[in-house]
Design an enzyme around this catalytic site. Structure first.
Site, PDB file in Angstrom:
ATOM      1  N   ASP A 164       4.720   3.499  -8.402  1.00  0.00           N
ATOM      2  CA  ASP A 164       3.754   3.743  -7.507  1.00  0.00           C
ATOM      3  C   ASP A 164       3.018   2.496  -6.963  1.00  0.00           C
ATOM      4  OD1 ASP A 164       1.290   5.090  -6.544  1.00  0.00           O
ATOM      5  OD2 ASP A 164       0.448   5.636  -8.365  1.00  0.00           O
ATOM      6  N   HIS A 191      -3.085  -3.975  -2.096  1.00  0.00           N
ATOM      7  CA  HIS A 191      -4.170  -3.956  -1.727  1.00  0.00           C
ATOM      8  C   HIS A 191      -4.526  -5.407  -1.343  1.00  0.00           C
ATOM      9  CE1 HIS A 191      -5.528   0.230  -2.110  1.00  0.00           C
ATOM     10  NE2 HIS A 191      -5.015   0.218  -3.387  1.00  0.00           N
ATOM     11  N   ASN A 244      -5.334   5.691  -9.980  1.00  0.00           N
ATOM     12  CA  ASN A 244      -5.395   7.150 -10.066  1.00  0.00           C
ATOM     13  C   ASN A 244      -4.013   7.615 -10.211  1.00  0.00           C
ATOM     14  OD1 ASN A 244      -6.477   9.741 -10.095  1.00  0.00           O
ATOM     15  ND2 ASN A 244      -6.957   9.700  -8.009  1.00  0.00           N
ATOM     16  N   HIS A 267       0.638  14.941  -6.374  1.00  0.00           N
ATOM     17  CA  HIS A 267      -0.089  14.204  -7.290  1.00  0.00           C
ATOM     18  C   HIS A 267      -1.140  15.060  -7.717  1.00  0.00           C
ATOM     19  CE1 HIS A 267      -3.503  10.997  -6.926  1.00  0.00           C
ATOM     20  NE2 HIS A 267      -4.012  12.172  -7.341  1.00  0.00           N
ATOM     21  N   ASN A 286       1.319   8.524   2.853  1.00  0.00           N
ATOM     22  CA  ASN A 286      -0.218   8.206   3.249  1.00  0.00           C
ATOM     23  C   ASN A 286      -0.451   7.160   3.941  1.00  0.00           C
ATOM     24  OD1 ASN A 286       0.637   6.835   0.874  1.00  0.00           O
ATOM     25  ND2 ASN A 286      -1.619   7.020   0.040  1.00  0.00           N
ATOM     26  N   HIS A 322       8.583   6.325  -5.784  1.00  0.00           N
ATOM     27  CA  HIS A 322       7.132   6.361  -5.443  1.00  0.00           C
ATOM     28  C   HIS A 322       6.834   5.002  -5.186  1.00  0.00           C
ATOM     29  CE1 HIS A 322       3.135   8.717  -6.530  1.00  0.00           C
ATOM     30  NE2 HIS A 322       3.050   7.861  -5.644  1.00  0.00           N
ATOM     31  N   ASP A 366       1.058  12.876  -1.556  1.00  0.00           N
ATOM     32  CA  ASP A 366       0.607  12.045  -2.686  1.00  0.00           C
ATOM     33  C   ASP A 366      -0.574  11.067  -2.088  1.00  0.00           C
ATOM     34  OD1 ASP A 366       0.937  10.485  -5.293  1.00  0.00           O
ATOM     35  OD2 ASP A 366       1.180   8.886  -3.796  1.00  0.00           O
ATOM     36  N   ARG A 394       2.308  -0.088   3.648  1.00  0.00           N
ATOM     37  CA  ARG A 394       1.120   0.319   4.248  1.00  0.00           C
ATOM     38  C   ARG A 394       1.523   0.216   5.783  1.00  0.00           C
ATOM     39  NH1 ARG A 394      -1.234   2.778   0.026  1.00  0.00           N
ATOM     40  NH2 ARG A 394      -2.061   1.249  -1.489  1.00  0.00           N
ATOM     41  N   HIS A 418       3.525  10.615 -11.331  1.00  0.00           N
ATOM     42  CA  HIS A 418       2.462   9.658 -12.087  1.00  0.00           C
ATOM     43  C   HIS A 418       2.005  10.398 -13.332  1.00  0.00           C
ATOM     44  CE1 HIS A 418      -0.236  10.738  -8.958  1.00  0.00           C
ATOM     45  NE2 HIS A 418       0.333   9.931  -8.302  1.00  0.00           N
TER      46      HIS A 418
END
Lengths: 320, 431
Positions: free
Chosen positions: B307, B311, B280, B181, B96, B62, B154, B66, B234
């Site tokens: 996970d 960022h 989250n 998720h 995603n 997981h 997810d 990006r 998660h």
């Protein structure tokens, strides 16, 4: 005698000591008188620059702060989020840095996000005063409520205060809870379970399920504004039913064992959380709250700027 | 490729229940020999493994790289580099991205970028629904043909129970798990942290544990209905652990993962509005963290996954309500797992390697997770006792958003081999 100080910022009452809160309330006393003079001005903050940074609309709090600043002779600038760089997508941290670059002394911030005041305070050297951040705290409101209660009851220790209504979304409730508990008052919260935050009893307050219970128990009721959007979000079925079940009405108050002091931070929804005859009744101190708001804010501004209480008392707030 | 011999390391291989001091010889990208006194071939690089652990390379099911879409925060190349620096030889990238990895071409792109990066193997996970919109099934068959190893929406929950059901049924054709998720968005709606005493004090909107548990329960029920394999991403609550435990007792095809931050941290970490504690699912209570730890011990939760969610630093430098969820995790996962699970005695090192390598490989049917002779040499050599301080500037990831910066972790990767190639070498010594 060692006098406590407030530190750099006033973000909330949770992390203040009883001594610090007492200091603010005591400092507010002589400032009350300033607003009663024909010339409502003392030179305490002459030459200080204060920015009122309001990301949320506000009438009462913004004007109250502005009066407090002007009566202390500070130079003030008001920034509203709409029509400023904020509406052009500037981040809070960039806004803060730009203000700092103009060499200001204090920022009064109202923001829709919890934690925004602390965020700002952690990143700029100027003093930051929280004028309400999201659902977190509204410390000057808590302080002015306490000052009003103290005016009436002389002391807060042992006083029973019920905070009624939408505690979940209320920064006023949180500041009141922390402040009152620290000064020895007993605090209860009363409202629909859908509008009470999880674990609120662990803060040290009693949860009263019905408004009738609160009226039986309390010496004073602090009635919170019910935001109309709570109905749309499904927290309550209707304003009408809210008034029927949780409204503070004169009929309900008539059954109280004693006269209850009525507080409301405003703006009121008459006929929803409070009926007009209660709001305008003999035990309402809703307007004295507003008057005290200016004095409390003068005290906070003055103390954060480095003033000490004895410079104010008796001397009409002269400069050092 | 030069042969490589690791001499005298503690070799832990859960795939063969092996744990003991031995030599590992890698020749032509494969494990050639594991045993005592293995003679190095001529010109072999010989590394002293004394006091170190040699194990199958870690596998993370997981991660969020990006690319495409937000290459300023992470690319497949920088993510794969962060992976090998953390001891991972294979990672599974969630779909995603922007655009969403929901078709054969997008899956193929991830595969090609992974080959080009030539660090950790980056396996694509395809989306369950087109655009992750929760409506129309994506082409599982085409995506699997292009290299997808699982499907997941997810980042977003699968709200429609019908969609989840059809995904579980349809995925059976290709033998892939459906990773979910678990979040009921009507219940978590607008929440930014765990709903509890801390959220009440901070005045932040909470996400109740029930928002996760409702979906865990639903997914388990649908796994039973369909016979499909659901992989629960998660897990964060004690209630979820109870549900999974009961599902496993029934013999359902349910697997589950937990992240290092959910076994290391609690919601108190959000105090001061620290956006590096915003995730989250959110950080929960001490009882939840302890339940996650126990579940990793007893196997109710099968694996550890990071996970990894990069960022840009200024995305986290803002109001808590507006900051994005997630933290980078690839380079801190091993050190946290040893500090939090092995040193306190919850897991043995072989059990930890099983949860971070052998089991993940089995769940997603990947190669790796073994040091069997003849297997591709995906291997990590780490110092299980090394104490080191996390420094944001030392991350190989493009992003630095970690709540563990400044903390001391225990256990650190020294050398990572992927297909026998040295993909990461902390020392560059050893000859």
């Amino acid at each position: 005698m060692t006098v406590p100080t407030l530190g750099k910022d006033l973000v909330g009452l949770e992390h203040l000591s009883a001594g610090q809160i007492q200091l603010i309330l005591d400092t507010a006393e002589p400032f009350k008188e300033v607003s009663e003079r024909p010339i409502k001005k003392v030179p305490a903050l002459r030459g200080k620059t204060i920015v009122n940074l309001f990301f949320e609309s506000s009438t009462r709090t913004r004007i109250s702060f502005e009066f407090a600043e002007k009566r202390l002779s500070a130079d003030t600038v008001n920034v509203a989020a709409s029509g400023s760089s904020v509406s052009k997508g500037e981040t809070l941290v960039d806004t803060a840095r730009n203000l700092e670059a103009m060499r200001i002394d204090m920022v009064v911030i109202r923001h829709h996000s919890s934690g925004a005041a602390q965020f700002l305070g952690d990143r700029i050297r100027s003093n930051v005063i929280n004028a309400g951040d999201g659902k977190h705290e509204h410390p000057t409101q808590g302080l002015l409520d306490m000052l009003t209660l103290r005016d009436h009851f002389k002391k807060l220790a042992g006083l029973k205060v019920a905070i009624c209504g939408d505690v979940l979304h209320s920064r006023v409730a949180r500041s009141n809870i922390w402040g009152l508990l620290k000064l020895g008052a007993e605090v209860a919260v009363c409202g629909p379970p859908t509008l009470l935050p999880r674990g609120v009893e662990q803060l040290g307050v009693t949860v009263l399920p019905r408004i009738e219970d609160a009226i039986q128990w309390a010496d004073a009721l602090n009635i919170l504004r019910l935001q109309l959007e709570r109905m749309e979000a499904g927290f309550i079925p209707s304003l009408r039913e809210y008034n029927r079940v949780f409204g503070v009405t004169s009929d309900r108050l008539a059954r109280a064992p004693k006269d209850l002091l009525i507080l409301h931070p405003g703006p009121m929804n008459r006929g929803v959380e409070i009926d007009s005859d209660v709001a305008d009744g003999p035990h309402s101190v809703i307007l004295p709250q507003v008057t005290n708001g200016v004095a409390v804010r003068m005290a906070v501004l003055y103390l954060l700027a480095g003033g000490a209480p004895d410079w104010v008392s008796g001397s009409g707030g002269e400069e050092r | 490729m030069r042969p490589l011999l690791i001499r005298g390391a503690r070799v832990i291989d859960p795939s063969r229940d092996a744990d003991g001091v031995a030599d590992v010889l890698v020749v032509d990208g494969k494990i050639r020999a594991v045993g005592r006194n293995v003679a190095p071939p001529e010109n072999a690089r010989v590394i002293d493994g004394a006091g170190k652990v040699a194990a199958p390379g870690l596998i993370d099911l997981h991660v969020h790289f990006r690319e495409p879409g937000q290459e300023d925060t992470e690319t497949i190349a920088t993510g794969a580099m962060a992976a090998v620096a953390g001891g991972f030889t294979a990672v599974c990238a969630m779909p995603n991205t922007d655009p969403v990895t929901d078709n054969q071409a997008a899956v193929g792109f991830v595969v090609r970028q992974s080959i080009r990066a030539a660090k950790a193997r980056v396996y694509p996970i395809g989306a369950i629904s087109l655009g992750q919109k929760g409506q129309q099934l994506a082409e599982f068959g085409e995506m699997v043909g292009a290299g997808a190893v699982a499907v997941s929406d997810d980042g977003k929950p699968v709200v429609s129970s019908h969609l989840m059901r059809t995904a579980l049924e349809y995925a059976k054709v290709f033998g892939i798990p459906v990773a979910d998720h678990c979040e009921d968005p009507t219940l978590s709606h607008g929440g930014v942290m765990h709903e509890g005493l801390v959220s009440t004090r901070l005045g932040l909107k909470g996400i109740p544990s029930a928002a996760e548990e409702i979906m865990v329960a639903r997914d388990i029920i649908l796994a039973e209905l369909t016979g499909g394999h659901v992989h629960l991403c998660h897990m964060s609550t004690r209630g979820s652990v109870d549900l999974i435990r009961r599902a496993k007792e029934k013999g359902l095809r349910v697997t589950a993962e937990a992240t290092p931050h959910h076994f290391a941290l609690t919601h108190e970490r959000c105090e001061g509005y620290d956006t590096h504690a915003k995730m989250n699912p959110p950080l929960r209570e001490a009882e939840d963290r302890d339940a996650i730890r126990s579940a990793l011990k007893d196997g109710s939760i099968d694996i550890i996954a990071s996970d990894h969610a990069p960022h840009h630093y200024d995305a986290k430098e803002r109001e808590f309500d507006d900051a994005p969820n997630g933290i980078v995790g690839l380079e801190t996962a091993l050190g946290l797992a040893i500090r939090e699970l092995v040193v306190p005695g919850l897991l043995t090192l072989p059990q930890l390697i099983a949860r971070m390598s052998t089991m993940p490989a089995r769940i997603f049917h990947l190669s790796g997770g073994t040091l069997a002779v003849g297997a591709p040499a995906d291997l990590v050599l780490f110092d299980p006792d090394a104490r080191w301080k996390v420094e944001a500037t030392a991350f190989h990831s493009k992003s630095r958003n970690s709540p563990f910066v400044g903390e001391e972790l225990i256990g650190r990767t020294l050398l990572t081999l992927v297909d026998g190639r040295v993909a990461f070498d902390r020392s560059l010594g050893g000859d």
